[in-house]
Design an enzyme around this catalytic site. Structure first.
Site, PDB file in Angstrom:
ATOM      1  N   CYS A   1      23.269 -40.853 -91.270  1.00  0.00           N
ATOM      2  CA  CYS A   1      22.582 -39.558 -91.250  1.00  0.00           C
ATOM      3  C   CYS A   1      21.097 -39.750 -91.586  1.00  0.00           C
ATOM      4  CB  CYS A   1      23.282 -38.566 -92.181  1.00  0.00           C
ATOM      5  SG  CYS A   1      22.795 -36.842 -91.947  1.00  0.00           S
TER       6      CYS A   1
ATOM      7  N   HIS B   1      28.639 -38.693 -90.178  1.00  0.00           N
ATOM      8  CA  HIS B   1      29.135 -39.280 -91.422  1.00  0.00           C
ATOM      9  C   HIS B   1      30.480 -39.957 -91.172  1.00  0.00           C
ATOM     10  CE1 HIS B   1      26.294 -37.525 -94.402  1.00  0.00           C
ATOM     11  NE2 HIS B   1      26.123 -36.645 -93.428  1.00  0.00           N
TER      12      HIS B   1
ATOM     13  N   GLU C   1      32.223 -41.714 -93.144  1.00  0.00           N
ATOM     14  CA  GLU C   1      33.080 -41.593 -94.327  1.00  0.00           C
ATOM     15  C   GLU C   1      33.781 -40.239 -94.404  1.00  0.00           C
ATOM     16  OE1 GLU C   1      29.204 -39.804 -95.762  1.00  0.00           O
ATOM     17  OE2 GLU C   1      29.866 -41.294 -94.285  1.00  0.00           O
TER      18      GLU C   1
END
Length: 219
Positions: free
Chosen positions: A83, A198, A200
């Site tokens: 990001c 993202h 994750e």
């Protein structure tokens, strides 16, 4: 791998533990540090996506993190920007430029990759761009080690108001996403990787990207 192989850079904005947990979940070993010495010495460096372009660059330059990231990249250390961590790799950005201590209409980025970061603009779609959206592989993306076994048009979780601009060369773009405009949502050059989304927070496909990154660090 032993603890310390992958450093998640802490520029004192938000919770970074989700990235650490993601790396741990795929068999890697990550830890959080704000120390430039750790950035230079670790086998892998992840710059996560929290805060604004201007705030991040101000802090990183004042603490020596910016120089340490550039040094690590120059030494060949595998680097992953997530990001905002992707955005600061580029030459300049407009976010908070009007209030910037740098002055002018642009905030200077790290300059590792050529191009700009500008705001997403729309009269019909909501900005920030928040939620799940698709990312489409480019020809380069098909050869990118970070994207091995990542399907075409895979969905990832985004949350951002700024994105890479049209002046980013196609020679570094591995994925594109279409929201208000077509923007590069993943990039790659040599040992430098970056994603606008993202991983994750992107379920199984996001974890596959983190797994690929761990494999790259392991060589």
């Amino acid at each position: 791998m032993v603890r310390g192989d992958i450093v998640v850079v802490d520029y004192h904005k938000g919770n970074l533990q989700s990235v650490v947990r993601g790396i741990d979940a795929v068999g890697g070993s990550a830890y959080v540090s704000d120390d430039p010495r750790d950035i230079r010495s670790s086998a892998g460096v992840i710059l996560p996506g929290v805060g604004s372009f201007e705030d991040a660059l101000s802090y990183m330059r004042s603490t020596g993190q910016a120089d340490a990231v550039v040094d690590a990249i120059k030494s060949g250390t595998p680097f992953l920007g997530i990001c905002l961590g992707l955005q600061v790799l580029f030459e300049r950005g407009t976010e908070h430029a009007e209030h910037s201590s740098f002055g002018g209409e642009w905030v200077p980025g790290l300059g590792v990759l050529p191009g700009s970061v500008t705001r997403l603009e729309s009269t019909t779609l909501k900005v920030p761009h928040v939620g799940w959206d698709q990312a489409y592989l480019t020809e380069l993306g098909g050869a990118c080690p970070l994207l091995v076994d990542v399907p075409e048009g895979a969905n990832f979780y985004f949350t951002h108001s700024y994105a890479l601009s049209d002046d980013v060369p196609a020679s570094v773009v591995t994925m594109r996403t279409h929201y208000t405009r077509s923007f590069a949502s993943a990039v790659w050059r040599d040992n430098v990787f970056g994603v606008q989304f993202h991983p994750e927070k992107s379920s199984r496909t996001g974890l596959k990207i983190l797994q690929n990154y761990v494999d790259i660090v392991r060589g």
